[in-house]
Design an enzyme around this catalytic site. Structure first.
Site, short mmCIF file in Angstrom:
data_model
loop_
_atom_site.label_atom_id
_atom_site.label_comp_id
_atom_site.label_asym_id
_atom_site.label_seq_id
_atom_site.Cartn_x
_atom_site.Cartn_y
_atom_site.Cartn_z
N LYS A 1 -11.62 -5.13 -5.85
CA LYS A 1 -12.64 -4.11 -6.04
C LYS A 1 -12.05 -2.75 -6.37
CE LYS A 1 -13.68 -3.84 -1.02
NZ LYS A 1 -12.40 -4.13 -0.49
N LYS B 1 0.83 -1.21 0.00
CA LYS B 1 0.00 0.00 0.00
C LYS B 1 0.86 1.26 0.00
CE LYS B 1 -4.45 -1.77 1.31
NZ LYS B 1 -5.70 -1.62 2.01
N LYS C 1 -5.30 -11.23 -8.73
CA LYS C 1 -6.58 -11.50 -8.07
C LYS C 1 -7.63 -10.45 -8.44
CE LYS C 1 -6.83 -9.19 -3.63
NZ LYS C 1 -7.40 -9.23 -2.32
P1 ATP Z 1 -8.95 -3.87 -2.32
O1 ATP Z 1 -9.11 -4.06 -3.78
O2 ATP Z 1 -9.57 -2.58 -1.81
O3 ATP Z 1 -7.57 -4.13 -1.80
P2 ATP Z 1 -10.11 -6.44 -1.98
O4 ATP Z 1 -11.16 -6.57 -3.02
O5 ATP Z 1 -8.83 -7.14 -2.21
O6 ATP Z 1 -9.86 -4.93 -1.63
P3 ATP Z 1 -10.52 -6.75 0.88
O7 ATP Z 1 -11.43 -5.69 1.40
O8 ATP Z 1 -9.07 -6.64 1.16
O9 ATP Z 1 -10.79 -6.96 -0.68
O10 ATP Z 1 -10.97 -8.17 1.37
C1 ATP Z 1 -12.12 -8.56 2.02
C2 ATP Z 1 -12.09 -10.06 2.06
O11 ATP Z 1 -12.51 -10.57 0.78
C3 ATP Z 1 -10.69 -10.64 2.29
O12 ATP Z 1 -10.51 -11.06 3.61
C4 ATP Z 1 -10.61 -11.84 1.37
O13 ATP Z 1 -10.84 -13.02 2.07
C5 ATP Z 1 -11.75 -11.72 0.43
N1 ATP Z 1 -11.29 -11.58 -0.95
C6 ATP Z 1 -10.87 -10.45 -1.57
N2 ATP Z 1 -10.58 -10.66 -2.86
C7 ATP Z 1 -10.80 -11.98 -3.08
C8 ATP Z 1 -10.69 -12.82 -4.25
N3 ATP Z 1 -10.30 -12.34 -5.41
N4 ATP Z 1 -11.02 -14.13 -4.12
C9 ATP Z 1 -11.43 -14.62 -2.93
N5 ATP Z 1 -11.56 -13.88 -1.81
C10 ATP Z 1 -11.25 -12.58 -1.87
#
Ligand code: ATP
Ligand code: LTN
Length: 335
Positions: free
Chosen positions: A199, A114, A196
């Site tokens: 969002k 980050k 991955k």
């Molecule tokens: P950002 O894009 O803002 O970093 P993010 O979409 O990666 O966010 P987080 O808010 O960090 O999501 O994660 C919330 C939860 O969702 C995490 O604990 C993780 O278990 C799950 N998660 C996030 N992305 C994935 C994915 N691509 N596949 C499965 N689980 C996911």
């Protein structure tokens, strides 16, 4: 609360969630709330560690509250609340800060990632993020913490801090275990299937959001990056795009990869993409509609959060008072 083990998890209201968040987090929370005393938070204070537009953050807090409910978190059975409504979280974070070393925080992968991503805003909160997360978890004498693989290091720190505090001041915290669902699909980006699904991706076609309507879902799957050999076979190395679509298809239908491969043997990518779009839509469209219905009633959402905060507070202050006593603070005498 019932005589069950405590479970805690949280999601940041930092944007509209994707089907990755749904499969990796929300869907499991719903299942787990029957076997545990579930405490589910909106980690709103955590979102402040990267720049937020206040109006959008406010909207996202209601969006996430409604989404939690629409995904089946039962506010009677579980506790659903906003982290900022229970000040014990920041209070415990302060005490834990005094037993945490800067080196433990500066080497965290998420902090490093980050910091690179937000070079113009490397703030103390970003570095201290895992200590607040440890406070979230430890306040509830939590035994189980469902998390994604990216949060493993943070959970490890929560465990280390619990053990360190217990050793220094006497038994105070339960030492929590992480829970990473084996069936939780690691959903990949539709545009770059090596990465991955996230969002915060700038490319809106890279992810399916829980707020996408059926036409958008279908359009995004049709555009999903695949190879050109037209065979529906699971092989993450050679065919990351198709393998990701197979993972998504199986996660939503409950079918095994073998069953799905058999089902689509001899069919082309076009048919397969439509089928993936349909199973995803049939799962997320009712959730989207229910979420939007709930969103129209802010008074109800405020009430859910307020009830949740009241119940969370009672548990949280029990632990915080114990901590204050152990370290030698004098508790405030009321009345
Ligand atoms: P950002 O894009 O803002 O970093 P993010 O979409 O990666 O966010 P987080 O808010 O960090 O999501 O994660 C919330 C939860 O969702 C995490 O604990 C993780 O278990 C799950 N998660 C996030 N992305 C994935 C994915 N691509 N596949 C499965 N689980 C996911
Ligand atoms: N850092 C987590 C959200 C989070 C959390 C927690 C998860 C904040 N506090 C406590 C589990 C337990 C994330 O971004 N996924």
């Amino acid at each position: 609360m019932e005589d069950k083990k405590m479970l805690f998890s949280a999601i940041q209201p930092s944007g509209i969630l994707t089907i990755g968040n749904y499969l990796g987090a929300l869907r499991n929370f719903k299942k787990l709330q029957d076997d545990y005393n579930g405490v589910f938070a909106l980690a709103d204070l955590h979102t402040l560690t990267v720049k937020q537009d206040p109006a959008i953050l406010r909207k996202n807090i209601y969006e996430l509250t409604a989404l939690y409910l629409a995904c089946g978190i039962d506010p009677e059975k579980s506790i659903l609340f906003a982290q900022s409504h229970v000040s014990a979280h920041t209070e415990l974070a302060w005490v834990l800060n005094t037993i945490c070393y800067p080196g433990e925080l500066s080497r965290m992968t998420q902090f490093k990632d980050k910091s690179l991503k937000h070079e113009d805003n490397i703030n103390m909160g970003l570095m201290d993020y895992p200590v607040l997360m440890a406070a979230d978890i430890l306040l509830y004498q939590t035994e189980l913490v469902p998390i994604g693989a990216d949060q493993k290091q943070h959970l490890e720190l929560a465990r280390d801090l619990a053990i360190r505090f217990n050793n220094r001041y006497g038994e105070t915290f339960k030492v929590p275990e992480g829970y990473m669902s084996k069936s939780a699909a690691r959903v990949k980006s539709l545009a770059e299937p090596e990465r991955k699904m996230s969002k915060s991706d700038a490319n809106l076609n890279a992810f399916i959001s829980m707020d996408d309507d059926p036409a958008t879902v279908l359009r995004k799957f049709k555009r999903a990056v695949t190879d050109s050999d037209d065979k529906i076979i699971y092989s993450p190395e050679d065919k990351p795009g198709i393998s990701n679509l197979l993972t998504i298809y199986c996660a939503f239908t409950g079918k095994s990869i073998e069953q799905a491969q058999e089902e689509f043997a001899g069919k082309g990518y076009g048919d397969f993409k439509v089928a993936v779009g349909e199973v995803v839509t049939s799962a997320i469209e009712p959730i989207r509609q229910e979420k939007n219905r709930l969103l129209a009633d802010k008074t109800y959402l405020d009430q859910v959060l307020s009830n949740g905060a009241e119940r969370a507070e009672r548990l949280a202050y029990r632990t915080l008072n114990k901590v204050y006593k152990k370290v030698g603070l004098v508790l405030r005498k009321r009345g």
